[in-house]
Design an enzyme around this catalytic site. Structure first.
Site, PDB file in Angstrom:
ATOM      1  CG  ASP A 144      -4.192   4.937   6.683  1.00  0.00           C
ATOM      2  OD1 ASP A 144      -3.937   6.134   6.477  1.00  0.00           O
ATOM      3  OD2 ASP A 144      -4.209   4.078   5.782  1.00  0.00           O
ATOM      4  CD  GLU A 148      -6.902   1.885   4.009  1.00  0.00           C
ATOM      5  OE1 GLU A 148      -7.470   1.528   2.982  1.00  0.00           O
ATOM      6  OE2 GLU A 148      -5.682   1.715   4.206  1.00  0.00           O
ATOM      7  CG  ASN A 149      -6.210   0.295   7.586  1.00  0.00           C
ATOM      8  OD1 ASN A 149      -5.634   1.344   7.314  1.00  0.00           O
ATOM      9  ND2 ASN A 149      -6.269  -0.739   6.750  1.00  0.00           N
ATOM     10  CG  ASN A 163      -5.859  -0.307  -0.032  1.00  0.00           C
ATOM     11  OD1 ASN A 163      -5.605   0.704   0.637  1.00  0.00           O
ATOM     12  ND2 ASN A 163      -5.320  -1.484   0.233  1.00  0.00           N
ATOM     13  CG  HIS A 164      -7.889  -2.197   3.535  1.00  0.00           C
ATOM     14  ND1 HIS A 164      -7.812  -3.536   3.211  1.00  0.00           N
ATOM     15  CD2 HIS A 164      -6.612  -1.788   3.728  1.00  0.00           C
ATOM     16  CE1 HIS A 164      -6.556  -3.934   3.222  1.00  0.00           C
ATOM     17  NE2 HIS A 164      -5.793  -2.889   3.519  1.00  0.00           N
ATOM     18  CG  HIS A 223      -5.411   5.267   0.575  1.00  0.00           C
ATOM     19  ND1 HIS A 223      -5.366   5.469   1.930  1.00  0.00           N
ATOM     20  CD2 HIS A 223      -5.303   3.933   0.399  1.00  0.00           C
ATOM     21  CE1 HIS A 223      -5.272   4.309   2.542  1.00  0.00           C
ATOM     22  NE2 HIS A 223      -5.216   3.350   1.637  1.00  0.00           N
ATOM     23  CG  HIS A 278      -1.789   2.625   1.039  1.00  0.00           C
ATOM     24  ND1 HIS A 278      -2.672   1.607   1.289  1.00  0.00           N
ATOM     25  CD2 HIS A 278      -0.780   2.073   0.310  1.00  0.00           C
ATOM     26  CE1 HIS A 278      -2.231   0.483   0.713  1.00  0.00           C
ATOM     27  NE2 HIS A 278      -1.084   0.740   0.128  1.00  0.00           N
ATOM     28  CG  HIS A 332      -0.622   1.862   7.755  1.00  0.00           C
ATOM     29  ND1 HIS A 332      -1.253   0.778   8.327  1.00  0.00           N
ATOM     30  CD2 HIS A 332      -1.554   2.435   6.951  1.00  0.00           C
ATOM     31  CE1 HIS A 332      -2.486   0.684   7.875  1.00  0.00           C
ATOM     32  NE2 HIS A 332      -2.692   1.682   7.016  1.00  0.00           N
TER      33      HIS A 332
HETATM   34 FE   LIG Z   1      -4.334   1.991   5.685  1.00  0.00          FE
HETATM   35 FE   LIG Z   2      -4.607   1.469   2.314  1.00  0.00          FE
END
Ligand SMILES: [Fe+2]
Ligand SMILES: [Fe+2]
Length: 283
Positions: A8, A39-40, A67-68, A153, A178, A180
């Site tokens: 991520d 995603e981030n 999820n993002h 994730h 996810h 991190h």
């Molecule tokens: Fe993430």
């Molecule tokens: Fe995530």
């Protein structure tokens, strides 16, 4: 084949690490595919098309989400025209984009990429096990692809291990994202699939999972939001997992990669030789 999966990417400092290191690593390790979880990447929340295209321009082959995925609303539109961008496959039917894709490189090698979201401590979605069964069934390793990477994730370590064993022998790599936080359990499962519970984020570790510490601390101590979450801007650690696959597409070696920032560095010992030392010198 030589695969590199980067965890991520959080905000500007994470992106800077990717832009700095991917071209160098690609050449030094003679990588066949580089995959990034993005995603981030846009201010900690989601992905813009400009950032996605910058990743491709510097040598990333594909980007996965989580999820993002749709925090940046433009992703709902541009994901449809970007075949190398993969969002979780277990979103409801009709969600824009694709949850799995097969990409090819200049050597004619085909890589299947699948992205799924876990269901423990996360939003309720379709069954990730059934989703993986469906995607692997549609694109069997060694028949319709030469390597297969599944980005799991998810929050719960138990669910990630179970998903790894579920795909064991049918994928080259099941890589967790996810949380991190890089886990130290990278290994090859009994059926030949490379696995790690979480690859870790590519971001500033002087933070709360990538975010500037102030607002998370305020929310934990006072329970009242008093500002926005902003990515921490210190030097990032690039966190990745390196996998060498054999002729059958399964993993022969796996290693963590950590470069820069606060974490102790790590690199695959099995790729220390330069390209021109390789016996088959594939280029
Ligand atoms: Fe993430
Ligand atoms: Fe995530």
């Amino acid at each position: 084949m030589r695969l590199l999966f980067i965890g991520d990417v959080v905000g500007r400092s994470g992106r800077a690490a990717v832009v700095e290191h991917v071209p160098l690593l690609r050449a030094r390790w003679d990588l066949d595919f580089v995959i990034v979880n993005g995603e981030n990447a846009a201010g900690g929340f989601g992905l813009t098309e400009a950032i996605f295209e910058e990743f491709l321009a510097i040598g990333v082959d594909a980007v996965t989400l989580g999820n993002h995925a749709f925090d940046q609303r433009e992703a709902l539109v541009f994901i449809e025209r970007q075949p190398r961008l993969v969002r979780p496959a277990n979103y409801p039917a009709g969600t824009p984009g694709r949850g799995a894709t097969v990409i090819s490189n200049g050597r004619g090698e085909r890589l299947l990429i699948v992205n799924v979201l876990g269901r423990l401590f996360m939003d309720a979605l379709d069954d990730p096990f059934a989703t993986i069964e469906r995607e692997l069934g549609a694109c069997p390793l060694h028949e319709r692809c030469d390597a297969a990477v599944i980005d799991v994730h998810a929050e719960a370590t138990s669910e990630k291990w179970a998903l790894g064993h579920f795909a064991d022998g049918r994928a080259s790599l099941v890589v967790g994202t996810h949380t991190h936080v890089p886990s130290a359990d990278h290994r090859i499962l009994s059926g030949g699939t490379g696995f790690v519970t979480d690859v870790g984020m590519t971001g500033d570790y002087d933070s709360v999972i990538g975010m500037d510490k102030d607002e998370p601390l305020r929310r934990f101590t006072r329970r009242i939001p008093s500002g926005r979450f902003e990515p921490a801007l210190g030097p990032a650690t690039l966190c990745a997992v390196a996998v060498e696959t054999g002729a059958d597409g399964l993993a022969e070696a796996i290693s963590p990669v950590r470069i820069g920032g606060l974490l102790e560095s790590a690199a695959p010992a099995f790729w220390t030789k330069r390209t021109d030392d390789r016996p088959d010198n594939r280029l």
